[in-house]
Design a protein around this motif. Structure first.
Motif, mmCIF file in Angstrom:
data_model
loop_
_atom_site.group_PDB
_atom_site.id
_atom_site.type_symbol
_atom_site.label_atom_id
_atom_site.label_comp_id
_atom_site.label_asym_id
_atom_site.label_seq_id
_atom_site.Cartn_x
_atom_site.Cartn_y
_atom_site.Cartn_z
ATOM 1 N N GLU A 1 0.814 -1.212 0.000
ATOM 2 C CA GLU A 1 0.000 0.000 0.000
ATOM 3 C C GLU A 1 0.851 1.267 0.000
ATOM 4 O O GLU A 1 0.356 2.349 -0.312
ATOM 5 C CB GLU A 1 -0.925 -0.013 1.215
ATOM 6 N N SER A 2 2.111 1.150 0.407
ATOM 7 C CA SER A 2 2.981 2.325 0.457
ATOM 8 C C SER A 2 4.421 1.859 0.313
ATOM 9 O O SER A 2 4.710 0.657 0.322
ATOM 10 C CB SER A 2 2.786 3.080 1.783
ATOM 11 N N GLY A 3 5.302 2.807 0.196
ATOM 12 C CA GLY A 3 6.711 2.477 0.093
ATOM 13 C C GLY A 3 7.205 2.389 -1.329
ATOM 14 O O GLY A 3 6.459 2.014 -2.255
ATOM 15 N N ASP A 4 8.457 2.715 -1.533
ATOM 16 C CA ASP A 4 9.087 2.660 -2.850
ATOM 17 C C ASP A 4 9.599 1.244 -3.105
ATOM 18 O O ASP A 4 10.423 0.735 -2.345
ATOM 19 C CB ASP A 4 10.251 3.654 -2.894
ATOM 20 N N PRO A 5 9.119 0.561 -4.128
ATOM 21 C CA PRO A 5 9.575 -0.811 -4.381
ATOM 22 C C PRO A 5 11.074 -0.909 -4.615
ATOM 23 O O PRO A 5 11.664 -1.982 -4.432
ATOM 24 C CB PRO A 5 8.791 -1.216 -5.650
ATOM 25 N N VAL A 6 11.714 0.189 -5.009
ATOM 26 C CA VAL A 6 13.159 0.165 -5.237
ATOM 27 C C VAL A 6 13.922 0.127 -3.907
ATOM 28 O O VAL A 6 15.063 -0.330 -3.849
ATOM 29 C CB VAL A 6 13.576 1.382 -6.078
ATOM 30 N N ASP A 7 13.281 0.612 -2.845
ATOM 31 C CA ASP A 7 13.915 0.621 -1.529
ATOM 32 C C ASP A 7 14.179 -0.825 -1.093
ATOM 33 O O ASP A 7 13.257 -1.637 -1.041
ATOM 34 C CB ASP A 7 12.990 1.317 -0.525
ATOM 35 N N PRO A 8 15.442 -1.183 -0.785
ATOM 36 C CA PRO A 8 15.740 -2.574 -0.384
ATOM 37 C C PRO A 8 14.958 -3.027 0.846
ATOM 38 O O PRO A 8 14.570 -4.190 0.937
ATOM 39 C CB PRO A 8 17.246 -2.541 -0.095
ATOM 40 N N THR A 9 14.703 -2.105 1.773
ATOM 41 C CA THR A 9 13.948 -2.475 2.974
ATOM 42 C C THR A 9 12.512 -2.820 2.614
ATOM 43 O O THR A 9 11.961 -3.820 3.079
ATOM 44 C CB THR A 9 13.980 -1.319 3.992
ATOM 45 N N VAL A 10 11.885 -1.988 1.782
ATOM 46 C CA VAL A 10 10.507 -2.252 1.359
ATOM 47 C C VAL A 10 10.434 -3.564 0.582
ATOM 48 O O VAL A 10 9.525 -4.380 0.782
ATOM 49 C CB VAL A 10 9.975 -1.085 0.515
ATOM 50 N N ALA A 11 11.400 -3.794 -0.303
ATOM 51 C CA ALA A 11 11.420 -5.035 -1.073
ATOM 52 C C ALA A 11 11.570 -6.245 -0.160
ATOM 53 O O ALA A 11 10.910 -7.274 -0.355
ATOM 54 C CB ALA A 11 12.556 -4.989 -2.095
ATOM 55 N N ALA A 12 12.422 -6.142 0.862
ATOM 56 C CA ALA A 12 12.623 -7.261 1.780
ATOM 57 C C ALA A 12 11.370 -7.540 2.597
ATOM 58 O O ALA A 12 11.004 -8.692 2.829
ATOM 59 C CB ALA A 12 13.808 -6.965 2.702
ATOM 60 N N VAL A 13 10.675 -6.477 3.025
ATOM 61 C CA VAL A 13 9.445 -6.659 3.802
ATOM 62 C C VAL A 13 8.366 -7.307 2.954
ATOM 63 O O VAL A 13 7.648 -8.203 3.409
ATOM 64 C CB VAL A 13 8.988 -5.287 4.354
#
Length: 367
Positions: A293-305
């Motif tokens: 629902e939020s977050g930048d998919p390029v962000d490694p943290t968001v991708a890991a979550v």
């Protein structure tokens, strides 16, 4: 301030920490044994481990360090160190008082002992009651003792800078019980790494006046004449980042934990997790990013979550066409719910079925 009394005044229980009474008494008894007979055993261990090339200590002096208040004791300790260095003889200072400036405010430290060598060296002695078994102790406890001793060494360096011919050892003597006995043994610990870390941390601390300048005018933590609500408002004005480790070091830990939970802060789950989640500082942000629902998919943290959420959903879904909440049935036995199928152990199987059904109705994942 008395943070324990402050916690009670704002209606929060004070976090109790520290040694148990039994451990405290045992530590005191062992320290008295080590320092008995004028510290003869302590000086013998020191000379054995760190006195190469020097004469064995005989008739070491033990100056009186009594004075009024911590400031007076710190001044008396500085004078005793200066006199012992000038005398060029062994001296044992029992529980000296040292002063160290921390964030613009003086902190008073009390090491177990400081030994002055005939050549002008000063050595910190730390006495602990945890055992050394086969000349090795618990690494975590030794590390904590090294960090503690490094602060004493740093405070001693401030005094040694004003005394001609004085030098502070960057190795400390750790005295512990030997094996499973009450006999003292010793080990030398190099604290240069801990010293560099402590110096760096002290330079990065926000100074007291900087914190005070950021507070609203009139903020006070004086317990006299202040209501609980006014004190709570004053506490809220000071920024705090709670972590579970605070429970072992701060009387206000329960208050800060409640505030962190109200703010949905990730830091309440631990510093390591807070570091791994990067810009996701609240649990709501983490769950929102996991659901996409939020977050930048390029962000490694968001991708890991999101990857972790997908793996969890896949694990809970199970193989296609199966219900992971259905109770497992041993081969060759019935479920205990079908009257036509034999059951050799209907009780546990039925209990598993009831538990799975209850969790399904409650909307909880199966275990």
């Amino acid at each position: 301030m008395d943070k324990g009394a402050l916690a009670e005044a704002i209606g929060s229980p004070s976090a109790a920490f520290g040694q148990s009474q039994f451990a405290f008494m045992r530590g005191n008894a062992f320290e008295a044994k080590v320092k008995g007979d004028g510290g003869a055993e302590l000086l013998r261990l020191l000379h054995e481990r760190m006195g190469a090339g020097a004469e064995p200590p005989r008739d070491a002096s033990s100056p009186d360090l009594a004075a009024a208040g911590p400031e007076g004791r710190a001044a008396r300790t500085s004078l005793a160190l200066r006199e012992a260095t000038a005398a060029g003889a062994w001296a044992l200072l029992d529980h000296p008082m040292l002063a160290l400036e921390v964030a613009g405010s003086p902190a008073y430290l009390e090491p177990d002992a400081v030994v002055v060598h005939p050549d002008g060296r000063w050595t910190v002695v730390e006495i602990k009651s945890f055992p050394m078994i086969d000349a090795a102790a618990d690494p975590s406890k030794v590390g904590a003792a090294a960090r503690q001793s490094a602060v004493y060494v740093l405070a001693l360096e401030r005094v040694a800078a004003l005394v001609e011919g004085a030098a502070v050892d960057h190795s400390v003597l750790l005295v512990c019980p030997k094996d499973f006995s009450n006999l003292p043994t010793a080990s030398v610990i190099d604290v240069r790494k801990q010293l560099s870390v402590t110096r760096r941390q002290l330079t990065r601390l926000a100074r007291i006046e900087e914190i005070a300048d950021a507070l609203p005018p009139g903020t006070t933590f004086d317990l006299d004449g202040q209501s609980g609500a006014a004190l709570a408002t004053a506490v809220e004005a000071v920024p705090a980042v709670y972590a579970p480790e605070c429970l072992a070091a701060c009387e206000l830990a329960f208050h800060c934990r409640r505030r962190a939970r109200q703010q949905d802060a990730v830091a309440a789950l631990g510093r390591s997790l807070r570091g791994e989640l990067g810009s996701l500082t609240t649990i709501g942000e983490v769950l929102s990013a996991a659901r996409g629902e939020s977050g930048d998919p390029v962000d490694p943290t968001v991708a890991a979550v999101r990857r972790a959420a997908a793996l969890r959903a896949e694990a809970l879904a199970g193989p296609p066409g199966t219900n992971v909440c259905a109770p497992r049935t041993p081969t060759g036995t019935g479920t205990g719910t079908d009257p036509d199928s034999p059951s050799t152990d209907a009780g546990p199987t039925a209990a598993r079925a009831d538990g799975a059904a209850a969790r399904t109705e409650a909307g909880l994942p199966c275990r």
